[in-house]
Motif scaffolding. Structure first.
Motif, PDB file in Angstrom:
ATOM      1  N   GLY A 292      32.189   7.689  23.768  1.00 12.03           N
ATOM      2  CA  GLY A 292      30.934   7.287  24.405  1.00 12.03           C
ATOM      3  C   GLY A 292      31.063   5.961  25.117  1.00 12.03           C
ATOM      4  N   GLY A 293      30.044   5.617  25.896  1.00  8.74           N
ATOM      5  CA  GLY A 293      30.040   4.348  26.619  1.00  8.74           C
ATOM      6  C   GLY A 293      30.964   4.371  27.825  1.00  8.74           C
ATOM      7  N   VAL A 294      31.342   3.195  28.298  1.00  8.99           N
ATOM      8  CA  VAL A 294      32.150   3.097  29.519  1.00  8.99           C
ATOM      9  C   VAL A 294      33.567   3.613  29.314  1.00  8.99           C
ATOM     10  CG1 VAL A 294      30.847   1.183  30.522  1.00  8.99           C
ATOM     11  CG2 VAL A 294      32.762   0.696  29.001  1.00  8.99           C
ATOM     12  N   ARG A 295      34.020   3.706  28.044  1.00 11.58           N
ATOM     13  CA  ARG A 295      35.375   4.166  27.772  1.00 11.58           C
ATOM     14  C   ARG A 295      35.407   5.645  27.362  1.00 11.58           C
ATOM     15  NH1 ARG A 295      39.214   0.555  26.235  1.00 11.58           N
ATOM     16  NH2 ARG A 295      40.562   2.392  26.297  1.00 11.58           N
ATOM     17  N   THR A 296      34.409   6.408  27.769  1.00  9.26           N
ATOM     18  CA  THR A 296      34.409   7.834  27.466  1.00  9.26           C
ATOM     19  C   THR A 296      35.611   8.506  28.125  1.00  9.26           C
ATOM     20  OG1 THR A 296      33.016   9.829  27.475  1.00  9.26           O
ATOM     21  CG2 THR A 296      33.007   8.504  29.457  1.00  9.26           C
ATOM     22  N   CYS A 297      36.081   9.626  27.552  1.00  8.88           N
ATOM     23  CA  CYS A 297      37.290  10.291  28.045  1.00  8.88           C
ATOM     24  C   CYS A 297      37.144  10.732  29.500  1.00  8.88           C
ATOM     25  CB  CYS A 297      37.581  11.517  27.172  1.00  8.88           C
ATOM     26  SG  CYS A 297      38.937  12.531  27.763  1.00  8.88           S
ATOM     27  N   LEU A 298      38.048  10.248  30.364  1.00  8.32           N
ATOM     28  CA  LEU A 298      37.968  10.572  31.796  1.00  8.32           C
ATOM     29  C   LEU A 298      38.280  12.037  32.072  1.00  8.32           C
ATOM     30  CD1 LEU A 298      39.700   7.383  33.217  1.00  8.32           C
ATOM     31  CD2 LEU A 298      37.325   8.020  33.574  1.00  8.32           C
ATOM     32  N   GLY A 299      39.073  12.664  31.212  1.00  7.90           N
ATOM     33  CA  GLY A 299      39.472  14.051  31.443  1.00  7.90           C
ATOM     34  C   GLY A 299      38.549  15.084  30.828  1.00  7.90           C
ATOM     35  N   LYS A 300      37.358  14.668  30.382  1.00 14.38           N
ATOM     36  CA  LYS A 300      36.487  15.600  29.651  1.00 14.38           C
ATOM     37  C   LYS A 300      36.063  16.795  30.501  1.00 14.38           C
ATOM     38  CE  LYS A 300      32.127  13.075  30.462  1.00 14.38           C
ATOM     39  NZ  LYS A 300      30.977  12.420  29.791  1.00 14.38           N
ATOM     40  N   HIS A 301      35.848  16.592  31.798  1.00 11.41           N
ATOM     41  CA  HIS A 301      35.409  17.711  32.649  1.00 11.41           C
ATOM     42  C   HIS A 301      36.538  18.723  32.849  1.00 11.41           C
ATOM     43  CE1 HIS A 301      31.608  15.796  33.314  1.00 11.41           C
ATOM     44  NE2 HIS A 301      32.175  14.731  33.840  1.00 11.41           N
ATOM     45  N   LEU A 302      37.779  18.223  32.947  1.00 10.47           N
ATOM     46  CA  LEU A 302      38.919  19.133  33.060  1.00 10.47           C
ATOM     47  C   LEU A 302      39.101  19.915  31.755  1.00 10.47           C
ATOM     48  CD1 LEU A 302      41.437  20.213  34.567  1.00 10.47           C
ATOM     49  CD2 LEU A 302      42.715  18.318  33.552  1.00 10.47           C
ATOM     50  N   ALA A 303      38.983  19.232  30.618  1.00 15.02           N
ATOM     51  CA  ALA A 303      39.140  19.887  29.313  1.00 15.02           C
ATOM     52  C   ALA A 303      38.089  20.979  29.136  1.00 15.02           C
ATOM     53  CB  ALA A 303      39.029  18.851  28.196  1.00 15.02           C
ATOM     54  N   LYS A 304      36.833  20.666  29.470  1.00 13.40           N
ATOM     55  CA  LYS A 304      35.765  21.664  29.316  1.00 13.40           C
ATOM     56  C   LYS A 304      35.958  22.832  30.278  1.00 13.40           C
ATOM     57  CE  LYS A 304      31.488  20.651  28.357  1.00 13.40           C
ATOM     58  NZ  LYS A 304      30.129  20.088  28.387  1.00 13.40           N
ATOM     59  N   LEU A 305      36.423  22.537  31.489  1.00 20.13           N
ATOM     60  CA  LEU A 305      36.676  23.615  32.456  1.00 20.13           C
ATOM     61  C   LEU A 305      37.780  24.537  31.952  1.00 20.13           C
ATOM     62  CD1 LEU A 305      36.176  24.928  35.222  1.00 20.13           C
ATOM     63  CD2 LEU A 305      37.846  23.325  36.192  1.00 20.13           C
TER      64      LEU A 305
END
Length: 368
Positions: A292-305
């Motif tokens: 959470g916050g500004v350090r949330t995982c940048l690759g989360k959208h790729l992982a969910k896709l």
């Protein structure tokens, strides 16, 4: 740079390649007469996705398998005690990293020399171009480090979540059938086949029940337990003062287990995220599988896709069943995974959702 790598446009260009890698993998799983170890095979799948799709490397299968074995040695020893003795895990990890970097350097050099036939910009292309835009040519060492970081980010956690997804679809056939109903209602699945051209990013993002299923897998089986942060200014929490400069760890798993917004926390219930309940919408930090916050995982959208594309293929083109008498226990270290890897038998399906017999099975059937 990383926001460009995981932008909507980038994900749109990765999607067809992700689908191809998943299709090839499921075809191989279904053609295997024996059961497979899902966790081990999911690791191979996510590694292949990172190498072929995210980085655009054209590595032959034999070399890819060798790199995967070396990468596994690296990951297995990456958290070893830093004791540099012969035969120590630390020394094995260092050796594996050196071998891996040589293989990656060769792949990067070939990629830089061979730019013909490219039909999309992969993450490494974006990384290289971004360096040029800022007037700084990235060194080979920087490219190798960036490449290894991208593989590491895409590999272990996604393999864990993929295995948890398959296990929950096995445990809850009604969820699998509800997924199929949504795919049919949206014109994606027809007569047991995925309709050509139907799997675009916007279409996938419109599948609300699929989104609920992935969210629930990540709530109940968050791959990693938590994350570390450095305290930027002294603050108080429940009467305790936390000084500036301290390192603190927050627990994703405990947060999901104790957050008051979730009802029956131990039950796998994708509908908790559906319209009318929206249990994740109440409060900012009750649901945080990607931090959470500004350090949330940048690759989360790729992982969910990736997880959504895998779920669609599983619901559309595969039949699979547990190969052991009972479901395995789950271990949490180093990431969430079944202790036996999850043994599953996959069967190919024809366009009418009928099981495709192997040559041996067909002959046996004819002689009975």
């Amino acid at each position: 740079v990383f926001s460009k790598i995981f932008s909507h446009e980038a994900l749109e260009s990765y999607l067809p390649k992700i689908q191809l890698v998943i299709k090839d993998t499921l075809r191989a799983w279904s053609s295997n007469p024996e059961s497979i170890n899902v966790y081990h095979e999911a690791q191979k799948l996510t590694f292949r996705m990172a190498i072929r799709v995210l980085l655009g490397f054209r590595i032959p299968d034999e070399e890819l398998n060798r790199l995967f074995e070396v990468y596994q040695q690296f990951v297995e020893n990456v958290f070893s005690l830093p004791v540099d003795l012969p035969f120590s895990g630390y020394r094995r990890g260092i050796r594996a990293r050196e071998t891996l970097q040589k293989g990656l350097e060769k792949a990067i050099q070939e990629k830089l020399q061979n730019t013909q036939g490219k039909d999309y910009a992969d993450a490494l292309d974006i990384l290289i171009e971004s360096g040029k835009e800022h007037g700084k040519e990235l060194t080979m060492q920087e490219l190798k480090d960036g490449t290894l970081e991208l593989i590491f980010a895409a590999y272990a956690t996604t393999a864990s979540a993929s295995t948890s997804l398959i296990m929950q679809l096995l445990k809850h056939p009604r969820v699998l059938e509800k997924l199929r109903e949504e795919l049919r209602s949206k014109g994606i699945l027809h007569n047991g086949c995925i309709c050509e051209g139907s799997l675009r990013l916007d279409n996938i993002n419109s599948l609300q029940y699929l989104d609920c299923v992935i969210k629930e897998v990540l709530r109940l089986f968050t791959p990693i337990s938590g994350g570390y942060r450095t305290v930027l200014q002294t603050f108080e929490l429940d009467g305790f003062q936390i000084p500036k400069g301290w390192s603190v760890m927050y627990s994703i798993r405990d947060t999901h287990d104790t957050a008051p917004v979730f009802k029956d926390v131990d039950v796998f219930d994708p509908d908790r995220f559906g319209q009318g309940r929206n249990e994740d919408k109440d409060g900012r930090f009750h649901y945080l599988p990607f931090g959470g916050g500004v350090r949330t995982c940048l690759g989360k959208h790729l992982a969910k896709l990736f997880l959504k594309a895998l779920a669609i293929e599983l619901a559309s083109t595969s039949r699979f069943e547990l190969a052991t008498r009972t479901f395995p226990k789950i271990t949490l270290v180093p990431v969430v995974h079944p202790v036996d890897g999850l043994k599953v038998k996959f069967f190919g399906l024809d366009s009418n959702q009928n099981e495709i017999l192997t040559g041996t099975d067909a002959m046996l059937g004819a002689t009975v």
